[in-house]
Design an enzyme around this catalytic site. Structure first.
Site, short mmCIF file in Angstrom:
data_model
loop_
_atom_site.label_atom_id
_atom_site.label_comp_id
_atom_site.label_asym_id
_atom_site.label_seq_id
_atom_site.Cartn_x
_atom_site.Cartn_y
_atom_site.Cartn_z
N TYR A 25 0.84 -1.20 0.00
CA TYR A 25 0.00 0.00 0.00
C TYR A 25 0.88 1.25 0.00
O TYR A 25 0.65 2.20 -0.76
CB TYR A 25 -0.93 0.00 1.22
CG TYR A 25 -1.64 1.32 1.44
CD1 TYR A 25 -2.63 1.76 0.56
CD2 TYR A 25 -1.29 2.16 2.50
CE1 TYR A 25 -3.26 2.99 0.74
CE2 TYR A 25 -1.92 3.38 2.69
CZ TYR A 25 -2.90 3.79 1.81
OH TYR A 25 -3.52 5.01 1.98
N SER A 107 -3.81 11.87 9.07
CA SER A 107 -4.74 11.65 7.96
C SER A 107 -6.14 11.32 8.49
O SER A 107 -6.27 10.66 9.53
CB SER A 107 -4.23 10.47 7.13
OG SER A 107 -5.24 9.99 6.27
N GLN A 128 -5.63 16.40 8.45
CA GLN A 128 -5.89 16.40 7.00
C GLN A 128 -7.31 15.92 6.72
O GLN A 128 -7.78 14.96 7.33
CB GLN A 128 -4.88 15.47 6.31
CG GLN A 128 -5.14 15.22 4.83
CD GLN A 128 -6.01 13.97 4.58
OE1 GLN A 128 -6.22 13.18 5.49
NE2 GLN A 128 -6.48 13.80 3.37
N TYR A 130 -10.10 15.06 3.32
CA TYR A 130 -10.37 14.98 1.88
C TYR A 130 -11.57 15.88 1.60
O TYR A 130 -12.20 16.41 2.51
CB TYR A 130 -10.70 13.54 1.49
CG TYR A 130 -9.57 12.58 1.73
CD1 TYR A 130 -8.54 12.46 0.80
CD2 TYR A 130 -9.53 11.80 2.87
CE1 TYR A 130 -7.50 11.57 1.01
CE2 TYR A 130 -8.50 10.90 3.08
CZ TYR A 130 -7.48 10.80 2.15
OH TYR A 130 -6.45 9.92 2.37
N THR A 156 -6.68 17.87 1.15
CA THR A 156 -6.15 17.13 -0.01
C THR A 156 -7.06 17.43 -1.20
O THR A 156 -8.23 17.07 -1.18
CB THR A 156 -6.13 15.62 0.29
OG1 THR A 156 -5.27 15.40 1.41
CG2 THR A 156 -5.63 14.81 -0.90
N ARG A 165 -4.52 1.55 -7.70
CA ARG A 165 -3.23 0.92 -7.38
C ARG A 165 -3.44 -0.59 -7.51
O ARG A 165 -4.14 -1.20 -6.70
CB ARG A 165 -2.77 1.28 -5.97
CG ARG A 165 -2.52 2.79 -5.76
CD ARG A 165 -3.71 3.43 -5.07
NE ARG A 165 -3.71 4.88 -5.06
CZ ARG A 165 -3.85 5.59 -3.95
NH1 ARG A 165 -3.95 5.02 -2.79
NH2 ARG A 165 -3.93 6.89 -4.03
N LYS A 252 -3.12 20.71 -0.45
CA LYS A 252 -2.11 19.72 -0.90
C LYS A 252 -2.58 19.03 -2.17
O LYS A 252 -3.68 18.48 -2.22
CB LYS A 252 -1.90 18.67 0.21
CG LYS A 252 -0.83 17.65 -0.14
CD LYS A 252 -0.49 16.80 1.06
CE LYS A 252 -1.23 15.50 1.09
NZ LYS A 252 -0.97 14.59 -0.04
N HIS A 276 0.68 13.50 -5.14
CA HIS A 276 0.20 12.48 -4.20
C HIS A 276 1.13 11.26 -4.22
O HIS A 276 0.69 10.11 -4.17
CB HIS A 276 -1.23 12.07 -4.58
CG HIS A 276 -2.09 11.67 -3.41
ND1 HIS A 276 -3.10 12.46 -2.91
CD2 HIS A 276 -2.10 10.55 -2.65
CE1 HIS A 276 -3.68 11.84 -1.91
NE2 HIS A 276 -3.10 10.69 -1.72
N ARG A 279 0.42 8.54 -6.72
CA ARG A 279 -0.65 7.60 -6.43
C ARG A 279 -1.96 7.99 -7.10
O ARG A 279 -2.95 7.28 -7.00
CB ARG A 279 -0.88 7.53 -4.91
CG ARG A 279 0.34 7.09 -4.15
CD ARG A 279 0.25 7.41 -2.66
NE ARG A 279 -0.68 6.59 -1.93
CZ ARG A 279 -0.43 5.34 -1.54
NH1 ARG A 279 0.73 4.78 -1.82
NH2 ARG A 279 -1.33 4.66 -0.87
#
Ligand code: GLV
Length: 387
Positions: A25, A107, A128, A130, A156, A165, A252, A276, A279
């Site tokens: 990951y 996060s 952080q 999203y 973010t 991924r 970010k 990122h 990613r």
């Protein structure tokens, strides 16, 4: 205790000691991983300018980020599932950062909750988020971050949907892991991880499980993003989220001059030039290649930082010399955490600081603010290869 001399040493130990699913990951980019690879390869193309007979005594890596004193301008980036790399990973990383004197960012997709981390540190950390559609959740989580004394919010802005991924899909990534035969076989060789994990109760997404109404599979990052993330995100919405927080904000995930201009005009206190860690948009240019243009566009209006590709103090020096006021590291400290827990994060920070200090000295510089373009040798046309 093995002799650790580089971030690469920590990475090797991390791989050996952590379940494959979580190592993978951390160690993946999206799709072909081109951007993930180029983030580090592009740093390697930039060289340092050796200078001699310059007084190198009295050096310091001290600086400031967002007005906060830092032992070096290197903040710990928000990293999802840090508490799966090692039991209570977010608490361990936050404590190491605090003792070292650099900022830690928690996060939203952490295993330890905001409150867990706040109880275990004494200085404010950063939080952080999203960009989610669910304002009820947004407000509650920001209230919790405020109550925990978080001193800045990292938003973010480059993840409204997840860049695929491949390894995560193949490994069936969840937190906690589901015990398939392949996972059990892997865990049999990662006994230290398992024993520590059995001793903590923090094995779920601590800011999500119990805090959101529905989430198709609350153990899966992919299903949470698919369900809750705001694909209609625009600058008005970013401004709304900034106002909802009401304090210092770091945006970010900026990789173009126009977006940097918008971020500065919207009132961001800092921006992070970032893809990122490779990613998200596979095929995007590396952060270091995009940095000078963005610094040129907005460096006098907001603090410009960089992440994606930093694995050494030399990389930090290169980013600072190209105008970044600071950097964020993700994988570089996660390797340390997976390798050795809190002392491993401390070791990662020590390695980077020592490399930064030594490289500064050999470039003939004593202070962070003295670093500049004259410290670098850059291939001709490096920043204009793509248009
Ligand atoms: C989350 O932000 C991730 O990149 O996995």
């Amino acid at each position: 205790m093995p002799v650790i001399t580089s971030i690469a040493d920590l990475k090797r130990l991390h791989k050996r000691r952590t379940p494959k699913m979580f190592y993978d990951y951390a160690e993946s980019g999206s799709y072909t991983e081109q951007t993930f690879r180029e983030n580090t390869e592009d740093f390697a193309q930039i060289r340092l300018n050796q200078r001699i007979a310059r007084d190198m005594t009295g050096r310091s890596t001290k600086s400031t980020m967002l007005g906060q004193d830092v032992a070096m301008p290197v903040a710990l980036a928000p990293v999802g599932m840090t508490g799966m790399q090692r039991a209570d990973g977010e608490i361990k990383a936050a404590r190491a950062a605090e003792k070292f004197g650099v900022p830690y960012t928690l996060s939203t997709m952490s295993i330890c909750s905001i409150e867990d981390v706040a109880e275990n540190v004494s200085q404010p950390f950063w939080f952080q988020i999203y960009t989610l559609t669910d304002d009820d959740y947004n407000k509650r989580v920001l209230d919790r971050a405020r109550a925990a004394g978080c001193s800045a919010l990292v938003i973010t802005v480059d993840l409204q949907l997840l860049g695929q991924r491949h390894k995560d899909l193949k490994n069936g990534l969840t937190a906690p892991p589901k015990f398939t035969p392949a996972v059990l076989a892997d865990l049999a060789t990662k006994w230290r991880w398992g024993i520590e994990m059995l001793q903590t109760k923090r094995r779920f997404f601590g800011n999500i499980v119990g805090h959101v109404e529905s989430a198709a599979d609350p153990a899966s990052l992919a299903s949470w993003t698919a369900e809750k993330f705001d694909q209609s995100l625009n600058w008005d919405r970013i401004k709304q989220l900034m106002d909802m927080w009401g304090g210092k904000v770091i945006l970010k995930g900026i990789l173009s001059e126009e977006d940097a201009e918008m971020a500065a005009a919207t009132g961001a206190d800092a921006i992070v030039v970032s893809n990122h860690g490779g990613r998200q948009l596979d095929g995007a240019l590396s952060s270091i290649r995009m940095l000078p243009k963005i610094v040129n566009a907005v460096g006098d209006k907001t603090e410009v930082w960089l992440d994606s590709g930093i694995r050494s103090g030399q990389d930090v020096l290169k980013a600072l010399a190209l105008g970044a006021k600071g950097v964020m590291i993700g994988r570089a400290y996660v390797y340390g955490l997976g390798a050795m827990g809190e002392p491993g994060v401390t070791k990662a920070l020590e390695v980077i600081q020592k490399e930064l200090d030594t490289s500064m000295a050999l470039c003939g510089k004593r202070r962070i603010e003295d670093l500049g373009r004259d410290d670098l040798l850059i291939p001709n046309g490096f920043f204009d290869t793509y248009s």
